[in-house]
Design a protein around this motif. Structure first.
Motif, PDB file in Angstrom:
ATOM      1  N   TYR A 195       0.842  -1.202   0.000  1.00  0.00           N
ATOM      2  CA  TYR A 195       0.000   0.000   0.000  1.00  0.00           C
ATOM      3  C   TYR A 195       0.876   1.251   0.000  1.00  0.00           C
ATOM      4  O   TYR A 195       0.601   2.214  -0.732  1.00  0.00           O
ATOM      5  N   ALA A 196       1.926   1.234   0.811  1.00  0.00           N
ATOM      6  CA  ALA A 196       2.825   2.392   0.876  1.00  0.00           C
ATOM      7  C   ALA A 196       3.481   2.646  -0.478  1.00  0.00           C
ATOM      8  O   ALA A 196       3.564   3.793  -0.931  1.00  0.00           O
ATOM      9  N   TRP A 197       3.937   1.581  -1.136  1.00  0.00           N
ATOM     10  CA  TRP A 197       4.595   1.784  -2.425  1.00  0.00           C
ATOM     11  C   TRP A 197       3.612   2.332  -3.454  1.00  0.00           C
ATOM     12  O   TRP A 197       3.932   3.255  -4.202  1.00  0.00           O
ATOM     13  N   ALA A 198       2.417   1.779  -3.510  1.00  0.00           N
ATOM     14  CA  ALA A 198       1.423   2.235  -4.479  1.00  0.00           C
ATOM     15  C   ALA A 198       1.037   3.690  -4.228  1.00  0.00           C
ATOM     16  O   ALA A 198       0.873   4.477  -5.171  1.00  0.00           O
ATOM     17  N   ALA A 199       0.879   4.054  -2.964  1.00  0.00           N
ATOM     18  CA  ALA A 199       0.485   5.423  -2.637  1.00  0.00           C
ATOM     19  C   ALA A 199       1.577   6.418  -3.010  1.00  0.00           C
ATOM     20  O   ALA A 199       1.286   7.555  -3.388  1.00  0.00           O
ATOM     21  N   ARG A 200       2.817   6.003  -2.932  1.00  0.00           N
ATOM     22  CA  ARG A 200       3.935   6.889  -3.253  1.00  0.00           C
ATOM     23  C   ARG A 200       4.259   6.900  -4.746  1.00  0.00           C
ATOM     24  O   ARG A 200       5.086   7.688  -5.192  1.00  0.00           O
ATOM     25  N   HIS A 201       3.646   6.015  -5.509  1.00  0.00           N
ATOM     26  CA  HIS A 201       3.903   5.929  -6.953  1.00  0.00           C
ATOM     27  C   HIS A 201       2.568   5.915  -7.712  1.00  0.00           C
ATOM     28  O   HIS A 201       2.194   4.923  -8.318  1.00  0.00           O
ATOM     29  N   PRO A 202       1.843   7.023  -7.677  1.00  0.00           N
ATOM     30  CA  PRO A 202       0.513   7.052  -8.306  1.00  0.00           C
ATOM     31  C   PRO A 202       0.552   6.861  -9.818  1.00  0.00           C
ATOM     32  O   PRO A 202      -0.447   6.455 -10.416  1.00  0.00           O
ATOM     33  N   ALA A 203       1.695   7.135 -10.465  1.00  0.00           N
ATOM     34  CA  ALA A 203       1.767   6.974 -11.927  1.00  0.00           C
ATOM     35  C   ALA A 203       1.596   5.520 -12.325  1.00  0.00           C
ATOM     36  O   ALA A 203       1.073   5.210 -13.397  1.00  0.00           O
ATOM     37  N   SER A 204       2.056   4.621 -11.489  1.00  0.00           N
ATOM     38  CA  SER A 204       1.910   3.193 -11.785  1.00  0.00           C
ATOM     39  C   SER A 204       0.903   2.538 -10.864  1.00  0.00           C
ATOM     40  O   SER A 204       0.089   1.729 -11.285  1.00  0.00           O
ATOM     41  N   GLY A 205       0.952   2.897  -9.579  1.00  0.00           N
ATOM     42  CA  GLY A 205       0.053   2.270  -8.625  1.00  0.00           C
ATOM     43  C   GLY A 205       0.403   0.802  -8.433  1.00  0.00           C
ATOM     44  O   GLY A 205       1.420   0.304  -8.924  1.00  0.00           O
ATOM     45  N   TYR A 206      -0.460   0.116  -7.727  1.00  0.00           N
ATOM     46  CA  TYR A 206      -0.216  -1.302  -7.480  1.00  0.00           C
ATOM     47  C   TYR A 206      -0.654  -2.133  -8.679  1.00  0.00           C
ATOM     48  O   TYR A 206      -1.738  -1.938  -9.228  1.00  0.00           O
ATOM     49  N   VAL A 207       0.222  -3.044  -9.098  1.00  0.00           N
ATOM     50  CA  VAL A 207      -0.068  -3.962 -10.192  1.00  0.00           C
ATOM     51  C   VAL A 207       0.198  -5.370  -9.690  1.00  0.00           C
ATOM     52  O   VAL A 207       1.191  -5.614  -8.993  1.00  0.00           O
ATOM     53  N   GLN A 208      -0.680  -6.291 -10.013  1.00  0.00           N
ATOM     54  CA  GLN A 208      -0.459  -7.675  -9.611  1.00  0.00           C
ATOM     55  C   GLN A 208       0.879  -8.164 -10.141  1.00  0.00           C
ATOM     56  O   GLN A 208       1.209  -7.964 -11.300  1.00  0.00           O
ATOM     57  N   GLY A 209       1.621  -8.803  -9.311  1.00  0.00           N
ATOM     58  CA  GLY A 209       2.968  -9.238  -9.636  1.00  0.00           C
ATOM     59  C   GLY A 209       3.992  -8.547  -8.753  1.00  0.00           C
ATOM     60  O   GLY A 209       5.027  -9.131  -8.431  1.00  0.00           O
ATOM     61  N   ILE A 210       3.706  -7.303  -8.358  1.00  0.00           N
ATOM     62  CA  ILE A 210       4.609  -6.597  -7.450  1.00  0.00           C
ATOM     63  C   ILE A 210       4.659  -7.318  -6.105  1.00  0.00           C
ATOM     64  O   ILE A 210       5.704  -7.337  -5.446  1.00  0.00           O
ATOM     65  N   ASN A 211       3.546  -7.922  -5.713  1.00  0.00           N
ATOM     66  CA  ASN A 211       3.542  -8.681  -4.451  1.00  0.00           C
ATOM     67  C   ASN A 211       4.550  -9.823  -4.490  1.00  0.00           C
ATOM     68  O   ASN A 211       5.200 -10.133  -3.491  1.00  0.00           O
ATOM     69  N   ASP A 212       4.709 -10.457  -5.651  1.00  0.00           N
ATOM     70  CA  ASP A 212       5.682 -11.540  -5.769  1.00  0.00           C
ATOM     71  C   ASP A 212       7.111 -11.013  -5.618  1.00  0.00           C
ATOM     72  O   ASP A 212       7.970 -11.676  -5.017  1.00  0.00           O
ATOM     73  N   LEU A 213       7.386  -9.839  -6.183  1.00  0.00           N
ATOM     74  CA  LEU A 213       8.733  -9.291  -6.150  1.00  0.00           C
ATOM     75  C   LEU A 213       9.168  -8.899  -4.748  1.00  0.00           C
ATOM     76  O   LEU A 213      10.368  -8.745  -4.473  1.00  0.00           O
ATOM     77  N   LEU A 214       8.231  -8.750  -3.849  1.00  0.00           N
ATOM     78  CA  LEU A 214       8.543  -8.365  -2.480  1.00  0.00           C
ATOM     79  C   LEU A 214       9.071  -9.539  -1.655  1.00  0.00           C
ATOM     80  O   LEU A 214       9.857  -9.349  -0.722  1.00  0.00           O
TER      81      LEU A 214
END
Length: 407
Positions: A195-214
């Motif tokens: 949530y923090a990453w998506a909120a700080r990067h509104p141009a991309s936001g959260y995309v499925q797959g980022i959870n795996d990279l974490l």
């Protein structure tokens, strides 16, 4: 957000003479330089029983020390000294880290005892000067902790409901076979980080797959809290890790994920142009190296985007075991732009490995095979070979782009 110098590094240490056969055609790369061969067993997938959940306190400002403690001191004086541990201890104990040396050592794999701090240094999260390291770590952890406290102070009802709901759906699906990532305390960390990453990067936001990279970051930093003992992590009661150290794992994982995505952010902006470009490069590379395979895929109506999109979007996280991914990331972090450029050569090497099998299949068989390739059970030796083959392809084609074009 600080810009990472990682993406502008000079070429790193790389493997040497490699001999591979693709579709019966032998290819050698004699010009590469190889260092000492290191045999290492990768960290296995966690298999422990998940402990019961406890409530998580707000992120603490307390700094969890990140010192260089040598595993060599725990060895019996009668035991032979591990030369790899000795080299990493020497490199990491310097007043100012020699980045080129650390890259060279890391290419062939980082000992789990030193992996957490090595990754943080290679990514540019921690400074190379030891005198600045503790202050930087404390400041970055505090910055993340303050943001989390402010954001979640009013409860979940104050969050972006669509974003928060999507993250809550995806987190339980993250590494479903790993008890560590099914532990409620770890899942709450994943939710806040995403949530923090998506909120700080509104141009991309959260995309499925980022959870795996974490997940590799979280696992490696949790492993460090167990002093590099994978078996201890698998047996560990995660609730026994105190809040300050768990907060440190969460903050370090957030900043490390941010550093990673800074270099491949166009993979997750609208229409994901970065992934589209990499798929084209992958197709061109495979066509040039193994035209028979590329022609067969084309004749069967198989488009590269149908299987390669996930390979690139999730960095093969769903095709390989977590232990294999962690080992591959040692090399990716030692390569210039490893998560974008070098990853394409890894994908090509993996596809070419199965050339003979794929050329004997029809469309349906090919798609079933590539959606669930037989890579989950690969031993460590196969992962090492894959990285060597990928490097060979890079040596042959990366600096000679005309080789990728038909005559």
């Amino acid at each position: 957000m600080e810009s990472s110098g990682f993406w502008r590094r000079t070429p790193a240490f790389t493997p040497s003479k490699i001999h591979v056969e693709y579709s019966g055609q032998a290819i050698t790369a004699d010009t590469a330089v190889r260092g000492p061969s290191l045999q290492r067993t990768p960290s296995p997938e966690p298999t422990s029983r998940p402990p019961t959940a406890t409530s998580q306190s707000p992120l603490s400002d307390q700094l969890s020390p990140l010192s260089i403690q040598s595993p060599l001191s725990a060895q019996s004086p009668h035991m032979p000294v591990d030369p790899t541990l000795e080299k990493f201890h020497g490199a990491l104990g310097a007043a100012t880290i020699d980045l080129a040396l650390l890259q060279k050592l890391s290419w062939t794999g980082v000992p789990r005892e030193y992996r957490a701090i090595t990754w943080q240094l290679l990514m540019g999260y921690l400074p190379l000067a030891s005198t600045r390291r503790a202050g930087t770590l404390q400041r970055k952890r505090k910055e993340y902790g303050d943001w989390v406290r402010q954001t979640f102070a009013r409860g979940e009802d104050a969050l972006d409901r669509v974003l928060w709901r999507q993250i809550q759906v995806d987190v339980p699906r993250t590494s479903p076979g790993s008890p560590v990532f099914q532990h409620p305390r770890v899942q709450r960390c994943l939710e806040r980080i995403l949530y923090a990453w998506a909120a700080r990067h509104p141009a991309s936001g959260y995309v499925q797959g980022i959870n795996d990279l974490l997940t590799p970051f979280v696992y490696v930093f949790l492993e460090a809290e167990c002093n590099g003992d994978t078996a201890a992590l698998e047996r560990a009661d995660l609730d026994a890790i105190d809040d300050a150290r768990m907060d440190g794992v969460e903050a370090d994982s957030f900043w490390s994920l941010s550093k990673l995505l800074d270099g491949i952010q166009d993979n997750y902006t609208h229409a994901q142009p970065g992934i589209q470009r990499q798929i084209v490069k992958l197709k061109d590379l495979v066509t040039r190296v193994d035209h028979a395979l590329a022609a067969h895929l084309h004749n069967e109506g198989v488009e590269f985007v149908q299987f390669a999109f996930r390979w690139i979007n999730c960095l093969l996280m769903r095709e390989l075991r977590l232990a294999s991914i962690i080992r591959m990331w040692d090399t990716y972090l030692a390569e210039p732009n490893g998560f974008a450029t070098f990853h394409i050569y890894v994908c090509a090497a993996m596809l070419l490995k199965w050339s003979a099998q794929l050329r004997a299949m029809d469309f349906q068989q090919i798609m079933l095979f590539l959606q669930q390739p037989p890579a989950l059970q690969w031993p460590a030796e196969d992962v090492e070979l894959l990285l060597s083959e990928a490097y060979m392809l890079k040596c042959l084609y990366h600096d000679a782009p005309r080789h990728l074009h038909k005559n």
